[in-house]
Design a protein around this motif. Structure first.
Motif, PDB file in Angstrom:
ATOM      1  N   THR A  70      12.201 -31.569 -48.361  1.00  0.00           N
ATOM      2  CA  THR A  70      12.180 -29.872 -47.619  1.00  0.00           C
ATOM      3  C   THR A  70      12.626 -30.371 -46.300  1.00  0.00           C
ATOM      4  O   THR A  70      12.658 -29.379 -45.770  1.00  0.00           O
ATOM      5  N   ASP A  71      12.213 -31.112 -45.437  1.00  0.00           N
ATOM      6  CA  ASP A  71      12.505 -31.389 -44.241  1.00  0.00           C
ATOM      7  C   ASP A  71      14.027 -31.936 -43.396  1.00  0.00           C
ATOM      8  O   ASP A  71      14.524 -33.033 -43.680  1.00  0.00           O
ATOM      9  N   ARG A  72      13.966 -30.313 -43.203  1.00  0.00           N
ATOM     10  CA  ARG A  72      15.596 -30.667 -42.851  1.00  0.00           C
ATOM     11  C   ARG A  72      16.233 -29.993 -41.718  1.00  0.00           C
ATOM     12  O   ARG A  72      15.320 -28.786 -40.829  1.00  0.00           O
ATOM     13  N   LEU A  73      16.576 -30.810 -40.989  1.00  0.00           N
ATOM     14  CA  LEU A  73      16.429 -30.613 -39.531  1.00  0.00           C
ATOM     15  C   LEU A  73      18.552 -30.242 -39.304  1.00  0.00           C
ATOM     16  O   LEU A  73      19.185 -30.854 -39.573  1.00  0.00           O
ATOM     17  N   TYR A  74      18.823 -29.192 -39.514  1.00  0.00           N
ATOM     18  CA  TYR A  74      20.387 -27.877 -38.737  1.00  0.00           C
ATOM     19  C   TYR A  74      20.719 -28.573 -37.834  1.00  0.00           C
ATOM     20  O   TYR A  74      19.783 -28.195 -36.772  1.00  0.00           O
ATOM     21  N   ARG A  75      22.192 -28.104 -37.943  1.00  0.00           N
ATOM     22  CA  ARG A  75      22.419 -28.212 -36.691  1.00  0.00           C
ATOM     23  C   ARG A  75      22.473 -26.899 -35.501  1.00  0.00           C
ATOM     24  O   ARG A  75      22.416 -26.080 -36.442  1.00  0.00           O
ATOM     25  N   SER A  76      22.192 -26.986 -34.629  1.00  0.00           N
ATOM     26  CA  SER A  76      22.377 -26.272 -33.986  1.00  0.00           C
ATOM     27  C   SER A  76      23.384 -24.675 -33.879  1.00  0.00           C
ATOM     28  O   SER A  76      23.188 -22.955 -33.765  1.00  0.00           O
ATOM     29  N   GLY A  77      24.371 -24.627 -34.817  1.00  0.00           N
ATOM     30  CA  GLY A  77      25.066 -23.677 -35.673  1.00  0.00           C
ATOM     31  C   GLY A  77      24.841 -22.887 -36.520  1.00  0.00           C
ATOM     32  O   GLY A  77      25.239 -22.127 -37.190  1.00  0.00           O
ATOM     33  N   VAL A  78      23.955 -23.732 -37.117  1.00  0.00           N
ATOM     34  CA  VAL A  78      23.444 -23.285 -39.044  1.00  0.00           C
ATOM     35  C   VAL A  78      22.425 -21.769 -38.557  1.00  0.00           C
ATOM     36  O   VAL A  78      21.529 -22.906 -37.543  1.00  0.00           O
ATOM     37  N   THR A  79      22.582 -20.474 -38.450  1.00  0.00           N
ATOM     38  CA  THR A  79      21.940 -19.070 -38.586  1.00  0.00           C
ATOM     39  C   THR A  79      20.924 -19.149 -39.421  1.00  0.00           C
ATOM     40  O   THR A  79      21.606 -18.642 -40.086  1.00  0.00           O
ATOM     41  N   HIS A  80      19.627 -19.043 -39.310  1.00  0.00           N
ATOM     42  CA  HIS A  80      18.408 -17.937 -40.623  1.00  0.00           C
ATOM     43  C   HIS A  80      18.598 -16.868 -40.110  1.00  0.00           C
ATOM     44  O   HIS A  80      17.658 -16.970 -39.344  1.00  0.00           O
ATOM     45  N   PRO A  81      19.002 -15.629 -41.149  1.00  0.00           N
ATOM     46  CA  PRO A  81      19.535 -14.397 -40.420  1.00  0.00           C
ATOM     47  C   PRO A  81      17.373 -14.049 -40.424  1.00  0.00           C
ATOM     48  O   PRO A  81      16.942 -14.058 -41.758  1.00  0.00           O
ATOM     49  N   PRO A  82      17.146 -13.355 -39.720  1.00  0.00           N
ATOM     50  CA  PRO A  82      16.011 -13.052 -39.576  1.00  0.00           C
ATOM     51  C   PRO A  82      15.269 -12.725 -40.849  1.00  0.00           C
ATOM     52  O   PRO A  82      13.916 -12.355 -41.024  1.00  0.00           O
ATOM     53  N   GLU A  83      16.005 -11.816 -41.311  1.00  0.00           N
ATOM     54  CA  GLU A  83      15.747 -10.726 -41.792  1.00  0.00           C
ATOM     55  C   GLU A  83      15.785 -11.024 -43.483  1.00  0.00           C
ATOM     56  O   GLU A  83      15.222 -10.395 -44.784  1.00  0.00           O
ATOM     57  N   ASP A  84      16.213 -12.109 -43.971  1.00  0.00           N
ATOM     58  CA  ASP A  84      16.066 -12.724 -44.854  1.00  0.00           C
ATOM     59  C   ASP A  84      15.129 -14.012 -45.036  1.00  0.00           C
ATOM     60  O   ASP A  84      15.299 -14.647 -44.549  1.00  0.00           O
ATOM     61  N   GLU A  85      14.378 -13.535 -46.480  1.00  0.00           N
ATOM     62  CA  GLU A  85      13.200 -13.954 -46.466  1.00  0.00           C
ATOM     63  C   GLU A  85      13.600 -15.646 -47.703  1.00  0.00           C
ATOM     64  O   GLU A  85      12.418 -16.447 -47.701  1.00  0.00           O
ATOM     65  N   SER A  86      14.930 -15.488 -48.039  1.00  0.00           N
ATOM     66  CA  SER A  86      15.061 -16.818 -49.090  1.00  0.00           C
ATOM     67  C   SER A  86      14.588 -18.107 -47.972  1.00  0.00           C
ATOM     68  O   SER A  86      15.010 -18.344 -46.834  1.00  0.00           O
ATOM     69  N   SER A  87      15.147 -19.328 -49.509  1.00  0.00           N
ATOM     70  CA  SER A  87      14.651 -20.375 -48.860  1.00  0.00           C
ATOM     71  C   SER A  87      16.005 -21.084 -47.511  1.00  0.00           C
ATOM     72  O   SER A  87      17.281 -20.493 -48.279  1.00  0.00           O
ATOM     73  N   CYS A  88      15.854 -21.704 -46.863  1.00  0.00           N
ATOM     74  CA  CYS A  88      16.776 -22.740 -46.032  1.00  0.00           C
ATOM     75  C   CYS A  88      17.953 -22.961 -47.313  1.00  0.00           C
ATOM     76  O   CYS A  88      18.789 -23.277 -46.801  1.00  0.00           O
ATOM     77  N   VAL A  89      17.097 -23.466 -48.423  1.00  0.00           N
ATOM     78  CA  VAL A  89      18.499 -24.131 -49.019  1.00  0.00           C
ATOM     79  C   VAL A  89      19.264 -23.105 -49.928  1.00  0.00           C
ATOM     80  O   VAL A  89      20.305 -22.758 -49.702  1.00  0.00           O
ATOM     81  N   ALA A  90      18.791 -22.347 -49.946  1.00  0.00           N
ATOM     82  CA  ALA A  90      19.440 -20.413 -50.787  1.00  0.00           C
ATOM     83  C   ALA A  90      20.285 -20.239 -49.336  1.00  0.00           C
ATOM     84  O   ALA A  90      21.830 -19.672 -49.773  1.00  0.00           O
ATOM     85  N   VAL A  91      20.212 -20.057 -47.852  1.00  0.00           N
ATOM     86  CA  VAL A  91      20.594 -19.626 -46.929  1.00  0.00           C
ATOM     87  C   VAL A  91      21.722 -20.280 -46.543  1.00  0.00           C
ATOM     88  O   VAL A  91      23.431 -19.655 -46.107  1.00  0.00           O
ATOM     89  N   CYS A  92      21.452 -21.601 -45.953  1.00  0.00           N
ATOM     90  CA  CYS A  92      22.036 -22.665 -44.824  1.00  0.00           C
ATOM     91  C   CYS A  92      22.973 -22.780 -45.457  1.00  0.00           C
ATOM     92  O   CYS A  92      23.580 -24.038 -44.680  1.00  0.00           O
ATOM     93  N   SER A  93      22.346 -23.086 -46.803  1.00  0.00           N
ATOM     94  CA  SER A  93      23.133 -24.495 -47.756  1.00  0.00           C
ATOM     95  C   SER A  93      22.483 -26.152 -47.638  1.00  0.00           C
ATOM     96  O   SER A  93      21.064 -25.599 -46.827  1.00  0.00           O
ATOM     97  N   ASP A  94      22.821 -26.983 -48.317  1.00  0.00           N
ATOM     98  CA  ASP A  94      22.382 -28.501 -48.653  1.00  0.00           C
ATOM     99  C   ASP A  94      23.067 -29.766 -47.790  1.00  0.00           C
ATOM    100  O   ASP A  94      23.457 -30.038 -48.606  1.00  0.00           O
ATOM    101  N   ASP A  95      24.243 -28.736 -47.808  1.00  0.00           N
ATOM    102  CA  ASP A  95      25.803 -29.270 -47.371  1.00  0.00           C
ATOM    103  C   ASP A  95      25.339 -30.741 -46.401  1.00  0.00           C
ATOM    104  O   ASP A  95      24.524 -29.657 -45.903  1.00  0.00           O
ATOM    105  N   PRO A  96      25.046 -31.926 -46.128  1.00  0.00           N
ATOM    106  CA  PRO A  96      24.680 -32.430 -45.251  1.00  0.00           C
ATOM    107  C   PRO A  96      25.747 -32.496 -43.921  1.00  0.00           C
ATOM    108  O   PRO A  96      25.141 -32.863 -43.151  1.00  0.00           O
ATOM    109  N   GLU A  97      27.337 -31.846 -43.858  1.00  0.00           N
ATOM    110  CA  GLU A  97      27.589 -31.587 -42.972  1.00  0.00           C
ATOM    111  C   GLU A  97      27.177 -30.500 -42.016  1.00  0.00           C
ATOM    112  O   GLU A  97      26.979 -30.792 -40.548  1.00  0.00           O
ATOM    113  N   SER A  98      25.945 -30.100 -42.932  1.00  0.00           N
ATOM    114  CA  SER A  98      25.517 -28.946 -41.601  1.00  0.00           C
ATOM    115  C   SER A  98      24.085 -29.174 -40.957  1.00  0.00           C
ATOM    116  O   SER A  98      23.437 -28.827 -40.441  1.00  0.00           O
TER     117      SER A  98
END
Length: 677
Positions: A70-98
């Motif tokens: 559950t401990d994911r540190l995303y790269r600076s270019g990946v942004t979680h939209p503030p109005e979207d309350e979904s999990s980071c996995v759903a919105v920002c994906s779990d792609d290792p490249e991110s």
């Protein structure tokens, strides 16, 4: 006090801001020094920095590193939209490249630590800048925030922000009303190419402040609201610009932590900044700090400042100054500053916008197509009258209940036609119909719909006369005149006050029984905000009620008309009478030179109750508003001979010492010797 040898660090704070910041580092508060010299005016705080982790070992478990899944540190270019309350996995994906890979920690390494101090800015990577901005907003620059707010809070206009206690119960737009207008304002704010200023103007009662509160709420939810200031005539700090900049700066500091350090630096570099011109205050406390925000901060969109009811700013030269501030909004290169303004189309404001023509966008409320206004007022009336029906039916026996379709489509249609384009008509009518102190909703509605004798009545007359007529209907001529005289004395005083007073304070300043004041207010809840407590101020629900009562053109046809100058003259006399209680050292401090901050506010309130504080601040204002009368000079001269120094001392005790100079200048101007013609 503990043994002085136990203290290893001494911190001397030259200014209160630094003193607040110093205390933020400390955890355990100790007793005050046992002895301080009577000549020592310093403040002392004895505390220690504790090891929180040793004291509360559960923190180690609570704040240890999360499970790697559950401990994911995303790269600076990946942004979680503030109005979207979904999990980071759903919105920002779990792609290792991110994500940024991190090595596992051993159990010994997985111990949290608390660090005291300040993290320096790091601009080498976007991630470091973002991490620092988060730290600033949540923990570390919270110290700067607290220090700035501690300095500004005493200079903030009470009740001026949209989410203040004073605005809490004021309405916002109902769902599915003002839809196109709100969409247009939202589009303007989010459009990088739009003008920096949006002017929403409309005649009295068209719903401007309701729209402002809705816009402020929506931008606050979206993270775009920077600050708000709701002008209100007759409210001390909201009727002018004396505290406008400090209120905006405090709001910005509270909502945008990244500017806290820059505002703090401005105050540190010029501790007297809040006594400087408003233009200089704006430049140093608002414009310059905003210009220093890093443009690459994630999710930094437009910053919107909302200014409601600019026409209620009482000094025309302050309104002119506001347009200088507007003109600078577009010049910020690092921040998209947007200013949303509402007002009536008064001449000084029209001229001000004319001077910046081409640099603003506008919308005229009373020019909105009538079908749109009709729909919105109809929706409001249907909603409010249904609520009144449900509340009434829940409180009475079945045989007394209103019909399920009350008041019926035809009555609502009639009310809509009477209201257009004034939302204040619809609001006042609903408050009047709901007022059970007078009659049932059914009877109240009949009074509103009853044709008025005497021919054509203005829209404000149609709004307020049904409420006021209840005071005198069915009474003899002599009794009517008695009621009208009491109305002019009590309600006339309320509408011309420079700052609201409670029923008890108003009774004391008018020298009438409190029951008389409260009795007169009992049937006016649909036009006045009458508090439950006699110690809470009475306020106008809408400025148009004041306009209606004071309108010189209504003198002949309005039995409730109030002579504004005569009422100011009477209030000035009441103030001077109240101030005869002043004396030297009125608070019994017995120590000349004692700083105001060292005096218990409760003591000041005891010796200088609200009516005395009001009279100290505003007797000159009422004289100015009344004009010069032959009897004034002798009364004023006598008061100043007896109590001039006592008056200035009292102003100092209530924190208004700076204003004494302006009040004296106003008196000099009012009573200066004029050459004999």
């Amino acid at each position: 006090m503990s043994n002085p040898e136990n203290y290893t660090v001494g911190w001397i704070s030259a200014v209160s801001m630094e003193y607040v910041a110093a205390q933020a580092f400390l955890d355990i508060k100790h007793d005050e020094p046992e002895y301080v010299s009577s000549n020592d005016n310093n403040n002392y705080t004895l505390e220690a920095i504790d090891n929180a982790l040793e004291k509360k070992p559960r923190l180690r478990k609570k704040y240890k590193r999360p499970n790697p899944s559950t401990d994911r540190l995303y790269r600076s270019g990946v942004t979680h939209p503030p109005e979207d309350e979904s999990s980071c996995v759903a919105v920002c994906s779990d792609d290792p490249e991110s994500m940024i890979p991190r090595s596992d920690r051993t159990e010994d390494e997985d111990n949290p630590a608390i660090h005291y101090g300040r993290i320096a800015s790091a601009n080498t990577t976007k991630y470091k800048a973002y991490a620092n901005s988060l730290a600033v907003s949540t923990v570390l620059l919270d110290i700067d925030q607290k220090a700035v707010l501690a300095r500004l809070e005493g200079e903030v206009a009470a009740g001026a922000s949209f989410d203040s206690r004073a605005e809490e119960h004021n309405p916002t737009c109902l769902p599915n009303t003002r839809v196109e207008l709100l969409h247009q304002v939202s589009g303007w704010a989010l459009d990088p190419g739009s003008e920096a200023v949006f002017w929403l103007n409309g005649m009295a009662g068209t719903g401007k402040s309701t729209i402002s509160r809705t816009v402020a709420r929506d931008f606050a939810r979206g993270g775009h609201l920077g600050a708000s200031f709701f002008f209100k005539r007759g409210e001390t700090d909201r009727g002018g610009m004396a505290r406008f900049v400090s209120t905006i700066a405090a709001d910005l500091t509270r909502r945008i932590p990244a500017i806290a350090l820059h505002v703090k630096d401005a105050i540190d570099n010029d501790p007297a900044i809040l006594r400087k011109t408003l233009r200089e205050q704006f430049d140093k406390l608002v414009w310059h700090p905003l210009s220093l925000i890093q443009p690459n901060l994630p999710n930094l969109g437009p910053i919107v400042i909302i200014i409601d009811a600019l026409d209620e700013c009482e000094r025309e030269n302050d309104i002119e100054l506001m347009f200088y501030l507007f003109s600078r909004a577009k010049n910020l290169s690092t921040t998209r500053l947007k200013i949303f303004v509402t007002s009536r189309p008064e001449l000084p404001i029209r001229l001000g916008f004319k001077a910046i023509e081409g640099k603003y966008q506008d919308l005229i409320l009373h020019d909105i197509p009538q079908p749109v206004i009709e729909h919105d007022i109809s929706a409001f009336l249907e909603h409010e009258l249904a609520r009144i029906r449900a509340k009434y039916n829940a409180s009475v026996e079945k045989d007394r209940r209103l019909a399920g379709d009350w008041p019926g489509p035809s009555n609502i249609e009639t009310l809509v036609k009477m209201a257009i384009p004034l939302f204040i008509f619809a609001t006042t009518v609903c408050l009047f119909i709901a007022d059970r102190r007078i009659a049932t909703p059914y009877k109240q509605l009949k009074k509103v719909l009853l044709p008025r004798a005497g021919g054509q009545v203005s829209q404000l007359g149609s709004t307020y006369l049904p409420v006021l007529d209840n005071l005198i209907v069915g009474l003899s001529t002599s009794k009517q005149e008695e009621i009208l005289q009491e109305f002019r004395n009590i309600i006339g005083s309320i509408v011309i006050l420079a700052s609201p007073l409670s029923p008890s304070a108003l009774a004391r300043i008018l020298d009438v029984p409190r029951d008389d004041v409260e009795g007169r207010l009992d049937t006016l809840h649909s036009v006045l905000n009458v508090p439950l407590s006699a110690e809470t101020p009475v306020r106008l629900l809408h400025l148009s009620f004041r306009d209606f009562l004071l309108d010189p053109e209504q003198r002949a046809g309005n039995a409730f008309w109030i002579d504004e100058k005569q009422t100011h003259q009477a209030m000035a006399g009441h103030c001077l009478r109240v101030l005869e209680c002043l004396r030297q050292d009125i608070c019994d401090i017995k120590a000349p030179g004692t700083p105001r901050s060292a005096i218990d506010p409760r003591k000041v309130h005891t010796y200088l109750p609200p009516e005395v504080q009001y009279a100290c601040q505003y007797w000159v204002y009422h004289l100015q508003s009344a004009g010069i009368y032959a009897g004034d000079c002798e009364q004023v001269h006598g008061f100043l001979k007896r109590h001039f120094l006592h008056w200035v001392e009292s102003l100092s005790l209530i924190g208004r010492a700076r204003e004494s100079v302006h009040l004296i200048e106003a008196l000099q101007s009012l009573y200066k010797v004029r050459p004999t013609p």
